[in-house]
Design an enzyme around this catalytic site. Structure first.
Site, PDB file in Angstrom:
ATOM      1  N   HIS A   1       0.817  -1.210   0.000  1.00 25.62           N
ATOM      2  CA  HIS A   1       0.000   0.000   0.000  1.00 25.62           C
ATOM      3  C   HIS A   1       0.852   1.262   0.000  1.00 25.62           C
ATOM      4  CE1 HIS A   1      -3.350   2.585   1.830  1.00 25.62           C
ATOM      5  NE2 HIS A   1      -3.887   2.062   0.746  1.00 25.62           N
TER       6      HIS A   1
ATOM      7  N   LYS B   1       3.150   4.342  -1.360  1.00 30.77           N
ATOM      8  CA  LYS B   1       3.243   5.193  -2.542  1.00 30.77           C
ATOM      9  C   LYS B   1       4.518   6.011  -2.392  1.00 30.77           C
ATOM     10  CE  LYS B   1      -1.367   4.673  -1.700  1.00 30.77           C
ATOM     11  NZ  LYS B   1      -1.969   4.352  -0.385  1.00 30.77           N
TER      12      LYS B   1
ATOM     13  N   ASP C   1      16.383  10.589  -8.935  1.00 29.61           N
ATOM     14  CA  ASP C   1      17.820  10.876  -8.902  1.00 29.61           C
ATOM     15  C   ASP C   1      18.419  10.751  -7.509  1.00 29.61           C
ATOM     16  OD1 ASP C   1      17.820  11.357 -11.622  1.00 29.61           O
ATOM     17  OD2 ASP C   1      17.669  13.527 -11.426  1.00 29.61           O
TER      18      ASP C   1
ATOM     19  N   HIS D   1      -9.372  11.175   1.866  1.00 31.68           N
ATOM     20  CA  HIS D   1      -8.519   9.992   1.759  1.00 31.68           C
ATOM     21  C   HIS D   1      -7.206  10.171   2.522  1.00 31.68           C
ATOM     22  CE1 HIS D   1      -6.025   6.948  -0.591  1.00 31.68           C
ATOM     23  NE2 HIS D   1      -7.109   6.250  -0.337  1.00 31.68           N
TER      24      HIS D   1
ATOM     25  N   LYS E   1      -4.324  10.373   5.449  1.00 31.10           N
ATOM     26  CA  LYS E   1      -3.931   9.489   6.548  1.00 31.10           C
ATOM     27  C   LYS E   1      -2.992  10.267   7.466  1.00 31.10           C
ATOM     28  CE  LYS E   1      -4.078   6.723   2.586  1.00 31.10           C
ATOM     29  NZ  LYS E   1      -5.425   6.309   2.612  1.00 31.10           N
TER      30      LYS E   1
END
Length: 425
Positions: free
Chosen positions: A146, A148, A153, A343, A345
């Site tokens: 889950h 992201k 670089d 959404h 968290k």
């Protein structure tokens, strides 16, 4: 009679198989589960709460990449916005930039094989994370990556709640506007993000050991309402909080899986003396975490919970109601965000410890998912985050115990079902 007996035996076998598959699969997962935690680091931060602003910045950073792009997302959709993202990755790979893209197998279940093949043909290294594996087919199907994370670089990192799909930039009528929190990080924390990425990149593709994972250094659809102009990002009045004065923010990063997130949350809740703020799209706490929240309320800590008024998945809202009834009786404040879909968290303890990341306040994030959160301890940056949180509370309606206790047969049925399967919601 023979058919009925066969059905009964089949159902019995299915339940036995699921029970042992999950039990032994979980034991196997716990053997190798790893909590990766950084020391206190220093870095520069920006926070985005609107998708169009985030992705304007994000795409610009991708375009400027010179050596490497490493990305893990839970979801990449098959839509016009996702195609723009994938096209950019292919372009950078064609320029000689080393590009790696890791997607959760379940979260991106509808990601077409053709798109994956096109990426590989263009020179993008593409893999799925958290694949369904024999012999624990059911358990492995429940473990999701889950996280992201993007590292560009080895110098710029992104972390937060946004995925890649048109709903995240406001093109889903039911879930618009999408409200989320996403961080852009430069400085010491980026190397840790890279380490987490390579841990995930390698783990399904080599034999598991207890050794530390080394860090590898960086060197067609019809959318009637979508036009080329609509894919040009702009703020549309969105509030973008950043610090352009090169202010170094003290922070710590924590990557978890299996059951390794529950204890840190409990410790933070136990440490609270004045206030706790929780922002989450899904409020389905474990028994231990919920007990900690009740204990905090009973010792005088003020608890505030922000959740969406509109659900994006079946039964997740109903699963939260039984917890809310108890919390409301104990004096907690529960707000339902009604200016789009919430959404984000986050958890804030005593206005001193702030966390933003990928983990929801639910059993799946506590016990199954691979997650990553960033804790920061800088008052100047915390004020910027609190301004966002206060705006979200302003755009919410306070939930009352009377509303939850109004007779509703359908809701009661849904709550019963949700309670039985809440571990997997």
């Amino acid at each position: 009679m023979t058919v009925a007996l066969f059905i009964i035996l089949f159902i019995l076998f299915l339940f036995i198989w699921l029970f042992f598959d999950y039990r032994f699969g979980r034991n196997d997962h716990l053997r190798f589960a790893k909590k990766m935690e950084s020391p206190i680091l220093k870095g520069e931060f920006e926070i985005f709460a609107h998708g169009k602003e985030l992705f304007a910045d994000y795409f610009h950073s991708l375009e400027q990449a010179q050596a490497s792009i490493d990305i893990v997302f839970y979801i990449v959709r098959n839509d016009a916005f996702s195609h723009k993202f994938l096209s950019l990755l292919k372009t950078k790979a064609g320029e000689g930039v080393q590009v790696r893209l890791l997607l959760d197998q379940f979260g991106s279940l509808k990601f077409p094989k053709k798109l994956a093949a096109d990426l590989r043909d263009a020179g993008v290294a593409f893999r799925y994370s958290s694949r369904v594996k024999f012999p624990f087919l059911f358990y492995s199907s429940q473990v999701r990556n889950h996280r992201k994370i993007t590292v560009i670089d080895g110098k710029i990192g992104y972390l937060g709640g946004f995925n890649i799909g048109k709903e995240y930039i406001g093109f889903d009528p039911k879930l618009t506007p999408w409200r989320d929190y996403h961080l852009k990080i430069t400085g010491e924390g980026v190397r840790f993000l890279q380490q987490v990425f390579f841990h995930d990149w390698q783990e399904d593709w080599q034999k598991k050991t207890h050794k530390e994972v080394s860090v590898i250094p960086p060197h067609d659809h019809n959318y009637a309402v979508e036009t080329a102009a609509e894919w040009t990002f702009h703020s549309e009045g969105a509030v973008h909080f950043s610090d352009k004065r090169n202010h170094m923010v003290a922070h710590r990063l924590l990557a978890t899986e299996a059951n390794l997130l529950e204890d840190p949350y409990i410790q933070h809740i136990h440490s609270a003396k004045e206030s706790i703020i929780i922002g989450t799209p899904y409020f389905i706490p474990s028994k231990s975490v919920f007990t900690s929240l009740l204990q905090a309320l009973r010792r005088g800590v003020k608890l505030t919970v922000i959740v969406p008024a509109t659900a994006d998945h079946i039964l997740v809202q109903e699963a939260s109601y039984r917890y809310f009834r108890t919390l409301l009786r104990e004096g907690a404040a529960v707000y339902q965000f009604n200016n789009g879909f919430y959404h984000a968290k986050t958890i804030v303890i005593d206005n001193a410890v702030y966390a933003i990341g990928t983990a929801n306040f639910d059993k799946r994030s506590f016990f199954l998912n691979k997650e990553i959160n960033c804790y920061f301890y800088d008052s100047r940056f915390q004020k910027r985050v609190m301004a966002i949180i206060q705006q979200d509370i302003h755009d919410s309606q306070r939930l009352s115990l009377e509303d939850l206790n109004k007779p509703n047969v359908l809701r009661s049925v849904k709550e019963g079902i949700a309670g039985a399967i809440s571990y997997f919601l």
